[in-house]
Design a protein around this motif. Sequence first.
Motif, PDB file in Angstrom:
ATOM      1  N   PHE A  64       0.820  -1.213   0.000  1.00  0.00           N
ATOM      2  CA  PHE A  64       0.000   0.000   0.000  1.00  0.00           C
ATOM      3  C   PHE A  64       0.853   1.262   0.000  1.00  0.00           C
ATOM      4  O   PHE A  64       0.364   2.340  -0.328  1.00  0.00           O
ATOM      5  CB  PHE A  64      -0.984  -0.005   1.169  1.00  0.00           C
ATOM      6  CG  PHE A  64      -2.134  -0.938   0.959  1.00  0.00           C
ATOM      7  CD1 PHE A  64      -3.031  -0.747  -0.081  1.00  0.00           C
ATOM      8  CD2 PHE A  64      -2.316  -2.035   1.786  1.00  0.00           C
ATOM      9  CE1 PHE A  64      -4.084  -1.610  -0.292  1.00  0.00           C
ATOM     10  CE2 PHE A  64      -3.364  -2.910   1.585  1.00  0.00           C
ATOM     11  CZ  PHE A  64      -4.252  -2.702   0.543  1.00  0.00           C
ATOM     12  N   GLY A  65       2.124   1.143   0.349  1.00  0.00           N
ATOM     13  CA  GLY A  65       3.024   2.284   0.257  1.00  0.00           C
ATOM     14  C   GLY A  65       3.643   2.442  -1.115  1.00  0.00           C
ATOM     15  O   GLY A  65       4.264   3.466  -1.412  1.00  0.00           O
ATOM     16  N   GLY A  66       3.469   1.436  -1.979  1.00  0.00           N
ATOM     17  CA  GLY A  66       4.078   1.463  -3.307  1.00  0.00           C
ATOM     18  C   GLY A  66       3.596   2.607  -4.176  1.00  0.00           C
ATOM     19  O   GLY A  66       4.399   3.327  -4.779  1.00  0.00           O
ATOM     20  N   ALA A  67       2.287   2.787  -4.248  1.00  0.00           N
ATOM     21  CA  ALA A  67       1.737   3.861  -5.087  1.00  0.00           C
ATOM     22  C   ALA A  67       2.136   5.228  -4.539  1.00  0.00           C
ATOM     23  O   ALA A  67       2.426   6.161  -5.308  1.00  0.00           O
ATOM     24  CB  ALA A  67       0.223   3.744  -5.150  1.00  0.00           C
ATOM     25  N   TYR A  68       2.192   5.340  -3.215  1.00  0.00           N
ATOM     26  CA  TYR A  68       2.600   6.596  -2.585  1.00  0.00           C
ATOM     27  C   TYR A  68       4.056   6.918  -2.906  1.00  0.00           C
ATOM     28  O   TYR A  68       4.402   8.055  -3.191  1.00  0.00           O
ATOM     29  CB  TYR A  68       2.375   6.483  -1.079  1.00  0.00           C
ATOM     30  CG  TYR A  68       2.656   7.733  -0.293  1.00  0.00           C
ATOM     31  CD1 TYR A  68       2.003   8.926  -0.565  1.00  0.00           C
ATOM     32  CD2 TYR A  68       3.559   7.715   0.754  1.00  0.00           C
ATOM     33  CE1 TYR A  68       2.252  10.072   0.172  1.00  0.00           C
ATOM     34  CE2 TYR A  68       3.814   8.843   1.501  1.00  0.00           C
ATOM     35  CZ  TYR A  68       3.162  10.019   1.208  1.00  0.00           C
ATOM     36  OH  TYR A  68       3.419  11.143   1.946  1.00  0.00           O
ATOM     37  N   SER A  69       4.917   5.903  -2.896  1.00  0.00           N
ATOM     38  CA  SER A  69       6.327   6.156  -3.208  1.00  0.00           C
ATOM     39  C   SER A  69       6.515   6.490  -4.690  1.00  0.00           C
ATOM     40  O   SER A  69       7.383   7.296  -5.038  1.00  0.00           O
ATOM     41  CB  SER A  69       7.202   4.974  -2.802  1.00  0.00           C
ATOM     42  OG  SER A  69       6.975   3.871  -3.629  1.00  0.00           O
ATOM     43  N   ILE A  70       5.695   5.913  -5.563  1.00  0.00           N
ATOM     44  CA  ILE A  70       5.734   6.295  -6.983  1.00  0.00           C
ATOM     45  C   ILE A  70       5.309   7.756  -7.125  1.00  0.00           C
ATOM     46  O   ILE A  70       5.931   8.536  -7.853  1.00  0.00           O
ATOM     47  CB  ILE A  70       4.828   5.373  -7.828  1.00  0.00           C
ATOM     48  CG1 ILE A  70       5.404   3.961  -7.888  1.00  0.00           C
ATOM     49  CG2 ILE A  70       4.646   5.938  -9.238  1.00  0.00           C
ATOM     50  CD1 ILE A  70       4.462   2.938  -8.501  1.00  0.00           C
ATOM     51  N   GLN A  71       4.272   8.138  -6.394  1.00  0.00           N
ATOM     52  CA  GLN A  71       3.768   9.504  -6.453  1.00  0.00           C
ATOM     53  C   GLN A  71       4.815  10.505  -5.974  1.00  0.00           C
ATOM     54  O   GLN A  71       4.968  11.574  -6.557  1.00  0.00           O
ATOM     55  CB  GLN A  71       2.512   9.619  -5.592  1.00  0.00           C
ATOM     56  CG  GLN A  71       1.866  10.967  -5.586  1.00  0.00           C
ATOM     57  CD  GLN A  71       0.670  11.017  -4.665  1.00  0.00           C
ATOM     58  OE1 GLN A  71       0.609  10.316  -3.671  1.00  0.00           O
ATOM     59  NE2 GLN A  71      -0.289  11.844  -5.001  1.00  0.00           N
ATOM     60  N   LEU A  72       5.547  10.156  -4.942  1.00  0.00           N
ATOM     61  CA  LEU A  72       6.563  11.061  -4.404  1.00  0.00           C
ATOM     62  C   LEU A  72       7.853  11.043  -5.212  1.00  0.00           C
ATOM     63  O   LEU A  72       8.737  11.860  -4.979  1.00  0.00           O
ATOM     64  CB  LEU A  72       6.877  10.693  -2.953  1.00  0.00           C
ATOM     65  CG  LEU A  72       5.760  10.894  -1.945  1.00  0.00           C
ATOM     66  CD1 LEU A  72       6.228  10.482  -0.560  1.00  0.00           C
ATOM     67  CD2 LEU A  72       5.274  12.335  -1.937  1.00  0.00           C
ATOM     68  N   GLY A  73       7.974  10.087  -6.132  1.00  0.00           N
ATOM     69  CA  GLY A  73       9.196   9.968  -6.917  1.00  0.00           C
ATOM     70  C   GLY A  73      10.349   9.419  -6.110  1.00  0.00           C
ATOM     71  O   GLY A  73      11.505   9.706  -6.398  1.00  0.00           O
ATOM     72  N   SER A  74      10.050   8.622  -5.103  1.00  0.00           N
ATOM     73  CA  SER A  74      11.114   8.092  -4.249  1.00  0.00           C
ATOM     74  C   SER A  74      11.576   6.711  -4.697  1.00  0.00           C
ATOM     75  O   SER A  74      12.232   6.012  -3.935  1.00  0.00           O
ATOM     76  CB  SER A  74      10.670   8.064  -2.788  1.00  0.00           C
ATOM     77  OG  SER A  74       9.400   7.546  -2.638  1.00  0.00           O
ATOM     78  N   ASN A  75      11.242   6.343  -5.906  1.00  0.00           N
ATOM     79  CA  ASN A  75      11.759   5.094  -6.462  1.00  0.00           C
ATOM     80  C   ASN A  75      13.211   5.300  -6.905  1.00  0.00           C
ATOM     81  O   ASN A  75      13.674   6.414  -7.071  1.00  0.00           O
ATOM     82  CB  ASN A  75      10.881   4.609  -7.617  1.00  0.00           C
ATOM     83  CG  ASN A  75      10.552   5.697  -8.606  1.00  0.00           C
ATOM     84  OD1 ASN A  75      10.323   6.829  -8.237  1.00  0.00           O
ATOM     85  ND2 ASN A  75      10.547   5.357  -9.876  1.00  0.00           N
ATOM     86  N   VAL A  76      13.910   4.218  -7.104  1.00  0.00           N
ATOM     87  CA  VAL A  76      15.344   4.280  -7.409  1.00  0.00           C
ATOM     88  C   VAL A  76      15.551   4.607  -8.885  1.00  0.00           C
ATOM     89  O   VAL A  76      14.923   4.030  -9.756  1.00  0.00           O
ATOM     90  CB  VAL A  76      16.016   2.930  -7.072  1.00  0.00           C
ATOM     91  CG1 VAL A  76      17.483   2.955  -7.432  1.00  0.00           C
ATOM     92  CG2 VAL A  76      15.813   2.601  -5.610  1.00  0.00           C
TER      93      VAL A  76
END
Length: 168
Positions: A64-76
């Motif tokens: 459930f944090g995956g979409a939020y991290s994509i939204q924040l651009g915190s992916n590698v």
Amino acid sequence: MISLARHYVRVIDGINYRIGRIAMYGIFIMIAILLWSSISKTFFLPSLWTLEMAQFAMVAYYIFGGAYSIQLGSNVRMDLFYGSWSPRTKAWVDSFTVLFLIFYLAVLLLGGIESASYSLQYNERSPTAWRPYLWPIKVAMCAGILLMILQCVSELIKDILRIRGEEA
């Protein structure tokens, strides 16, 4: 068409922001479960459910944090080149690479739906001593993957708008 795309971005970003902010507190649930596990092993009889419940909580926290991290651009990302590019060049590259992510997540979702329907159909249980039903976590995984796909489409729309020189 552009107003519909902007409305989609606004709605999906809002949903994933709220779910991501709630999912952040999942870490405290995991801490509580693992703390109880340590206490029960030290002072009482060991609990059968703690390890598996911590794993389920970790899956929910992560998915459930995956979409939020994509939204924040915190992916590698590989910032060797990416960091020096202009926002428009970044949007071009991101709009291309997000298609691969959407494909990967779609395949993952199809497999997850198959697995979740099997679990629901046959009341699948874990082979451990606690024997919890597996369908709740499998359904949660499918929901989280779907939210990530929706967020990826939102990011694609934002990138297309950046390429056109418009603000998302």
